[in-house]
Scaffold this motif. Structure first.
Motif, PDB file in Angstrom:
ATOM      1  N   ARG A   1      13.323 -26.847  47.492  1.00  0.00           N
ATOM      2  CA  ARG A   1      12.286 -26.235  48.347  1.00  0.00           C
ATOM      3  C   ARG A   1      11.615 -25.086  47.613  1.00  0.00           C
ATOM      4  O   ARG A   1      12.259 -24.399  46.822  1.00  0.00           O
ATOM      5  CB  ARG A   1      12.925 -25.653  49.623  1.00  0.00           C
ATOM      6  N   THR A   2      10.368 -24.869  47.964  1.00  0.00           N
ATOM      7  CA  THR A   2       9.729 -23.653  47.465  1.00  0.00           C
ATOM      8  C   THR A   2      10.315 -22.457  48.203  1.00  0.00           C
ATOM      9  O   THR A   2      10.716 -22.565  49.370  1.00  0.00           O
ATOM     10  CB  THR A   2       8.203 -23.694  47.678  1.00  0.00           C
ATOM     11  N   THR A   3      10.394 -21.350  47.499  1.00  0.00           N
ATOM     12  CA  THR A   3      10.937 -20.112  48.071  1.00  0.00           C
ATOM     13  C   THR A   3      10.001 -18.989  47.609  1.00  0.00           C
ATOM     14  O   THR A   3       9.155 -19.199  46.732  1.00  0.00           O
ATOM     15  CB  THR A   3      12.340 -19.830  47.505  1.00  0.00           C
TER      16      THR A   3
ATOM     17  N   PRO B   1       7.541 -20.231  44.312  1.00  0.00           N
ATOM     18  CA  PRO B   1       6.617 -20.658  45.383  1.00  0.00           C
ATOM     19  C   PRO B   1       5.760 -21.887  45.045  1.00  0.00           C
ATOM     20  O   PRO B   1       5.061 -22.402  45.916  1.00  0.00           O
ATOM     21  CB  PRO B   1       5.727 -19.431  45.566  1.00  0.00           C
TER      22      PRO B   1
ATOM     23  N   ARG C   1      10.729 -16.823  45.639  1.00  0.00           N
ATOM     24  CA  ARG C   1      10.959 -16.650  44.199  1.00  0.00           C
ATOM     25  C   ARG C   1      10.309 -17.766  43.384  1.00  0.00           C
ATOM     26  O   ARG C   1       9.815 -17.543  42.278  1.00  0.00           O
ATOM     27  CB  ARG C   1      12.470 -16.624  43.951  1.00  0.00           C
TER      28      ARG C   1
ATOM     29  N   ARG D   1      14.922 -22.654  38.917  1.00  0.00           N
ATOM     30  CA  ARG D   1      16.309 -22.187  38.941  1.00  0.00           C
ATOM     31  C   ARG D   1      17.138 -22.869  37.852  1.00  0.00           C
ATOM     32  O   ARG D   1      18.224 -22.413  37.530  1.00  0.00           O
ATOM     33  CB  ARG D   1      16.923 -22.390  40.324  1.00  0.00           C
TER      34      ARG D   1
END
Ligand code: SF4
Ligand code: SF4
Ligand code: SF4
Ligand code: FES
Length: 937
Positions: free
Chosen positions: A788-790, A794, A792, A849
């Motif tokens: 998922r985009t977060t 995006p 951190r 990540r």
């Protein structure tokens, strides 16, 4: 005029019967009368510009051009007369008076239609000389790395312009000016800077030496040719390899090739120089540790060492501690032998193939729905399609010859729907415009296919007759209730997918109403955590609308590499023998045990990701990798390289010291496709011959290397030629039962299934009924990826290929194709770039990540905001340093197409890239090219 029947006319006093619409020129050729001609050629529509093919027709005034004059019933045609001869000589005299008379030193001397026609018309003198206005000083354009354009030799026949339009569909060339001033132009620039994609179609049709291959200029005309199949993409184009001695001079696409019909792209046509590249390794090498220099050894020592190491590991860690990987770049026969050696000589089922990381969901999904793990159509089928839906594929870059075919169909009226996060070229290119482009967010394929199905079911667009006759009804009922739920509607999913509900509804209606609608898809479908679900979703949609089992329809994977289909067919997966039969199926296993005279395991072995995990656990210690570069091509590079580094014996068989070879203890030099016999199976299930054009430069064909290793392991195999391997495959594989080299030589190629029921193969599958009996609808619940985009990370990264490079680039980077793509770029929407202060050309850190890499930014509105894109053709780009470990739920195919990332401007390479560069420098001898590693004497 009644065009249903043949018509009879008379040519030079002889009757001839031809189909209505045939030109007089073609009718004459049928009688063996060859009317002189220059501007017409078989692959193009007649144009009528050169005025050489003039004839006389009784009752008609003048001398019409026979190439553009349709034959008519009762016509009386004269092809030779003093008047015609004089006119033709006059025309030819004008051409020659503006042509350099350097035939003896011209590259196409002896292979020039102008020269030939001058002879045919009996030209003996040129009265006008070169004193008047002429084009003899016109400057050559040598900008293209593979061919030259010498306007001094151009006769402005326009064949090149028409080939670029009609065959290639690029429209890069025009005829500028009028009369004497008319000339061929590649836009307003040079060929290299123009829209030209270097397909070579113009070079092929040019009747003079105006457009000619640089290799022909350098080496002269070829003296022999060998028919073979391109070793790049899954289109599988047939080529004549034209040679002088053992040197290739030219690769010419074969007019009778059933996949390409005489067309090609830049890779197959021109990018074959890697086969003789100086970095190719031709001697076997071994080393004790991966930090040691390589030591060149004899074949016997290398094979003996590999076998001893494998046996040592099995003795210490167990039978299952070793395995192997087959490659989609290799032939069917080579792939079959590798999996046979692993099952029979290694004694386990730890065999997998690079299809794991591309099209394994295709195999799983299509088999579940239809009963066969393959595309449903032949390429010719697209000519019958009224609506074409391209999903997650970029054919103009990755499958160019099919793309040209598709564009031709689109220009003649078919409608196009593109479902892709990026605005790929097909969305809008000269004379082609998609009816709908659905720019979905990466990772939402399944929500989109469900929404399309929702419209079909709720708006009464189902093909009830097809469903009730050919599909399992209980499954259909469950599926139709599921997709009809409001949560699957275009409106309910719009916020997830980013696709406007109105566009999606319109696209669904267009597809459903066809009447012939075809789906073509690529890795943008499969390389997702729901890749298999999406394949089944497309199959559901095709069955629900009755788009299966005839020409013009179907569900068609566009396979990335040349032999992805074949690698899967040949039993490369750990759970299947050739022909997709499970290892736990007792009768099948007994069949193989009897044929191979060895007991076989009834449990699936390890897939590639399992092998890598087990290597890090310490239970998997050795691997044989033929023709695959997992250190560059597989996701999460750090994980892959750590696993390779943890193994005690890595054997790599390849052309070059690739990234994986950095972790190898034994290097076995492989052969290029030009040096071996075998077969490839393309995306349309077409089995085509690969024929040896030159002897293996390394001294051993790949199938012989595998046989030698197997023998050293104590399991000798006895084949004298790859045809004998194919005979064994045919004996043991029902879908290949009718395949033999004799048949392939006779028919050119065949599409499997090829057996007693279909002795000449099967162009279109599921005709009259779905192969598994009844088509199976599967529930395709949309489950968002865990990636998922977060705040951190995006943005979403998605990846793909470009035309000039191929996969990890090991071959194309070693050709002049680098002029078009020297480095992998990061495509960014200008809004995303502006927000982060990034400008076009800036170095940008790309972070996920999993890791970080640095790429150069390319700002383009082709991207949607929030999504960035790159290619993975250069190892130093480290695209897979960033991709994650998520995989398809059914097949473990990596989710390359969705990675949450952030980008920021930077001024330096990433730490990974710096380490990579240092390792490269350390292992490169002073004065050698990167890639050529340290070898001790
Ligand atoms: S370049 Fe060749 S094909 Fe094109 S117009 Fe000139 S002669 Fe004809
Ligand atoms: S090489 Fe192909 S794309 Fe380029 S000008 Fe010729 S036909 Fe057109
Ligand atoms: S389209 Fe594919 S098979 Fe055909 S020439 Fe190009 S790379 Fe080769
Ligand atoms: S061949 Fe007919 S006009 Fe040129």
């Amino acid at each position: 005029m009644n065009c249903a029947n043949n018509i009879v006319l008379e040519i030079d006093g002889r009757p001839v019967s031809v189909p209505c619409g045939t030109s007089v020129l073609t009718a004459a050729a049928q009688l063996g009368v060859n009317i002189p001609k220059l501007c017409v050629t078989e692959s193009l529509k007649a144009f009528g510009s050169c005025r050489l093919c003039l004839v006389e027709i009784e009752g008609r005034r003048g001398t019409p051009a026979s190439c553009t004059t349709p034959a008519e019933a009762g016509m009386k045609v004269t092809t030779q007369s003093p008047r015609l001869a004089k006119l033709r000589r006059g025309t030819m005299e004008l051409y020659i008076s503006d042509h350099p008379l350097d035939c003896l030193t011209c590259a196409t001397n002896g292979d020039c239609e102008l020269q030939e026609m001058a002879g045919v018309v009996g030209l003996r003198e040129v009265r006008y000389g070169h004193a008047g206005r002429n084009h003899l000083q016109a400057a050559k354009d040598e900008s293209n790395p593979y061919f030259t354009f010498d306007p001094a030799k151009c006769i402005v026949c326009s064949r090149c312009v028409r080939a670029c339009e009609e065959v290639q569909g690029t429209f890069a060339l025009t005829i500028e000016g009028r009369g004497f001033a008319s000339k061929v132009a590649a836009g307003s620039s040079s060929f290299l800077d123009s829209e030209c994609v270097s397909c070579g179609a113009c070079v092929q049709v040019c009747p003079t030496a105006t457009l000619v291959e640089k290799t022909v200029i350098e080496h002269g005309q070829p003296e022999r040719s060998v028919l073979t199949t391109c070793a790049y993409c899954g289109v599988g184009c047939t080529f004549e390899a034209e040679l002088q001695g053992n040197e290739v001079v030219r690769m010419t696409p074969w007019a009778d090739g059933k996949a390409n019909h005489g067309h090609s792209c830049v890779k197959g046509r021109f990018a074959w120089g890697y086969a003789t590249h100086k970095e190719r390794i031709l001697k076997p090498m071994i080393r004790a540790r991966i930090t040691d220099p390589w030591r060149e050894v004899t074949w016997a020592e290398a094979i003996g060492h590999a076998a001893a190491e494998f046996r040592r590991l099995q003795a210490s860690y167990g039978k299952g501690s070793i395995g192997g990987i087959t490659s989609s770049r290799c032939t069917n026969e080579e792939t079959y032998l590798v999996q046979k050696m692993i099952r029979a000589a290694f004694g386990n089922n730890n065999v997998d193939t690079c299809a794991r990381v591309c099209h394994s969901p295709t195999g799983y999904g299509l088999r579940t729905a239809f009963g066969t793990s393959a595309g449903t159509q032949d390429f010719d089928s697209v000519d019958e399609a009224d609506v074409v839906m391209v999903i997650g594929a970029n054919p103009t870059d990755a499958h160019p010859v099919f793309a040209s075919r598709l564009k031709r169909r689109l220009r003649s009226g078919a409608k196009l729907i593109v479902i892709d996060p990026r605005r790929i070229d097909l969305v809008e290119s000269p004379h082609v415009k998609a009816a709908y482009h659905l720019p979905l967010r990466p990772g939402t394929n399944v929500a989109v296919i469900n929404a399309l199905a929702h419209v079909v079911v709720t708006e009464g667009l189902l093909n009830d007759a097809y469903v009730s006759e050919r599909c399992e009804l209980p499954g259909f009922e469950r599926w139709s209730s599921f997709v009809a739920e409001e949560r699957n509607s275009p409106e309910a999913t719009e916020h997830l997918t980013g696709v406007a509900a109105a566009d999606l509804r319109a696209a669904a209606r267009l597809y459903a109403k066809g009447p012939n609608s075809a789906i073509y898809y690529g890795l943008g479908v499969t390389e997702h955590s729901q890749g298999s679900t999406m394949v089944m979703g497309m199959a559901n949609l095709a069955m629900a609308t009755g788009n299966l089992g005839r020409a013009g329809v179907g569900v068609n994977p566009l396979r990335g590499q040349n032999n992805v289909q074949g690698a899967c067919d040949m039993g490369s997966f750990p759970h299947e023998f050739s022909g997709y039969r499970h290892v736990s199926d007792d009768p099948t296993r007994r069949l193989f045990e009897e044929a191979w005279q060895v007991p076989l395991l009834n449990e699936p072995g390890l897939r590639i990701p399992n092998m890598l995990d087990a290597a890090l656990d310490g239970t998997f210690r050795g691997i044989y990798i033929e023709g695959e570069d997992i250190a560059q091509s597989d996701p999460n590079t750090k994980h892959v390289t750590a696993a390779l580094a943890a193994m005690e014996c890595v054997v790599v068989q390849d052309l070059f010291l690739n990234e994986t070879a950095s972790f190898a203890h034994v290097f076995l030099p492989g052969c290029s496709f030009l040096e071996k016999d075998g077969t490839f199976t393309n995306a349309e299930r077409r089995i085509g011959r690969v024929r040896k054009a030159m002897p293996p430069k390394n001294g051993m064909a790949d199938w012989e290397i595998t046989m030698a290793l197997s023998e050293a392991l104590g399991y000798p195999m006895h084949y004298a030629h790859p045809s004998e391997i194919m005979d064994e495959i045919a004996r043991l594989t029902p879908t290949f039962a009718g395949v033999s080299y004799e048949k392939l030589d006779r028919l050119g190629s065949v599409q499997w299934p090829c057996n007693d029921k279909a002795p000449e193969g099967t162009p279109v599958m599921h005709v009259g009924g779905v192969a598994r009996g009844k088509g199976r609808f599967m529930i395709t619940e949309f489950v968002p990826t865990e990636e998922r985009t977060t705040p951190r990370f995006p943005l979403l990264l998605t990846t793909g290929r470009i035309l000039s490079q191929y996969n990890v680039g090991a071959q194309t980077r070693r050709t002049s194709n680098v002029v078009w793509h020297e480095e992998d770029l990061l495509e960014i929407h200008p809004h995303d770039a502006e927000y982060r202060g990034i400008e076009d050309g800036d170095l940008v850190a790309l972070m996920s990540r999993a890791g970080e890499t640095t790429l150069r930014a390319h700002l383009t509105e082709r991207m949607q905001p929030g999504v960035v894109y790159t290619t993975f053709h250069h190892p130093e780009s480290g695209a897979n340093v960033v991709t994650t470990e998520f995989t398809d739920w059914a097949t473990d195919c990596p989710e390359y197409k969705v990675t949450a990332v952030e980008i920021r401007k930077t001024s330096r390479p990433s730490d990974w890239q710096q380490r990579y560069a240092e390792t490269r420098a350390e292992t490169t001898l002073v004065g050698q090219d990167p890639g050529a590693r340290r070898v001790s004497p």
